[in-house]
Design an enzyme around this catalytic site. Structure first.
Site, PDB file in Angstrom:
ATOM      1  N   LYS A 235       0.859  -1.196   0.000  1.00  0.00           N
ATOM      2  CA  LYS A 235       0.000   0.000   0.000  1.00  0.00           C
ATOM      3  C   LYS A 235       0.889   1.238   0.000  1.00  0.00           C
ATOM      4  CE  LYS A 235      -4.294   1.208   2.330  1.00  0.00           C
ATOM      5  NZ  LYS A 235      -4.996   1.082   3.605  1.00  0.00           N
TER       6      LYS A 235
HETATM    7  C1  E4P Z   1      -8.163   1.630   3.999  1.00  0.00           C
HETATM    8  O1  E4P Z   1      -7.528   1.289   3.045  1.00  0.00           O
HETATM    9  C2  E4P Z   1      -8.047   2.970   4.613  1.00  0.00           C
HETATM   10  O2  E4P Z   1      -6.786   3.130   5.172  1.00  0.00           O
HETATM   11  C3  E4P Z   1      -9.134   3.149   5.602  1.00  0.00           C
HETATM   12  O3  E4P Z   1     -10.351   2.707   5.037  1.00  0.00           O
HETATM   13  C4  E4P Z   1      -9.263   4.558   6.139  1.00  0.00           C
HETATM   14  O4  E4P Z   1     -10.424   4.618   6.933  1.00  0.00           O
HETATM   15  P1  E4P Z   1     -10.718   5.838   7.928  1.00  0.00           P
HETATM   16  O5  E4P Z   1     -10.994   7.055   7.119  1.00  0.00           O
HETATM   17  O6  E4P Z   1     -11.938   5.396   8.688  1.00  0.00           O
HETATM   18  O7  E4P Z   1      -9.510   5.990   8.808  1.00  0.00           O
END
Ligand code: E4P
Length: 217
Positions: A87
């Site tokens: 990622k």
């Molecule tokens: C996933 O890939 C993201 O990091 C995550 O969904 C972020 O979510 P949040 O906005 O609730 O922190």
């Protein structure tokens, strides 16, 4: 639409996996820190444990922000298990790194995406997944699902192969709207997935059926 769970919590990952509808996992540094995971070895072990539970892509995020740091970390993460997806944040160095990973057979998930322009760049660099954060967009009084619709439209028009992974899901309605918008994947907290089960008429109907079933025993 595929379902990923957005957590690093092993019990929740197991619970979602046991439902039989789980296709993958996404994590981020905040979710990992929340589980108290600290240090290189503990991080590596945690990703390995997740990969042993779920048979699907598991996103592991880099901490670095320079090209060299991202490549170095990404190689180590990708070596943990074949299902690991690196990622990478949507920054200039990140786009360069995504292209490098693509050219070297390592799948990436481009994270922290908040605009169609960023999603085009991620696709051009060859990201396997792009993660628009719809809940955070809603938090700033825009409509996050509209961004999903726009990206899906662009990717279809251009024939990009990158999968649209709707992230930052806050509730079951987000999941339903992302499905309508044509998202390839929704990554959700367990509570939002379980929220899809809920309807008071189901509970009332089941109670009545069970009462009537007793009359036949
Ligand atoms: C996933 O890939 C993201 O990091 C995550 O969904 C972020 O979510 P949040 O906005 O609730 O922190």
């Amino acid at each position: 639409m595929k379902f990923f769970i957005d957590t690093a919590n092993i019990a929740q990952i197991k619970e979602a996996n046991d439902l039989g509808i789980l296709d993958g996992v996404t994590t981020n540094p905040s979710l990992m820190a929340k589980e108290g995971i600290k240090g290189h070895d503990a991080i590596m072990k945690h990703y390995k444990d997740i990969c042993e539970i779920v048979d699907g892509p598991v996103s592991a995020e880099v901490f670095g922000t320079t090209f060299d740091e991202i490549i170095m970390e990404g190689k180590v993460l990708a070596a943990i298990h074949e299902n690991i997806v690196v990622k990478v944040p949507m920054i200039k160095e990140g786009v360069k790194a995504i292209k490098w990973f693509t050219d070297n057979g390592i799948r990436t998930n481009c994270t922290l995406v908040f605009s169609a322009g960023q999603a085009i760049l991620a696709a051009k660099a060859g990201a396997a997944f792009v993660s628009p954060f719809i809940g955070r967009i809603d938090d700033s009084s825009w409509d996050g699902v509209q961004l999903i619709e726009q990206i899906v439209g662009i990717y279809n028009a251009q024939g990009y192969m990158t999968e649209v992974l709707a992230a930052s899901i806050r509730n079951p309605l987000h999941i339903v709207r992302c499905a309508e918008a044509g998202a390839d994947i929704c990554t959700c907290p367990l509570v939002s997935i379980l929220g899809l089960l809920k309807h008071p008429l189901t509970d009332i109907g089941l109670e009545q059926f069970l009462n009537d079933a007793k009359k036949m025993q």
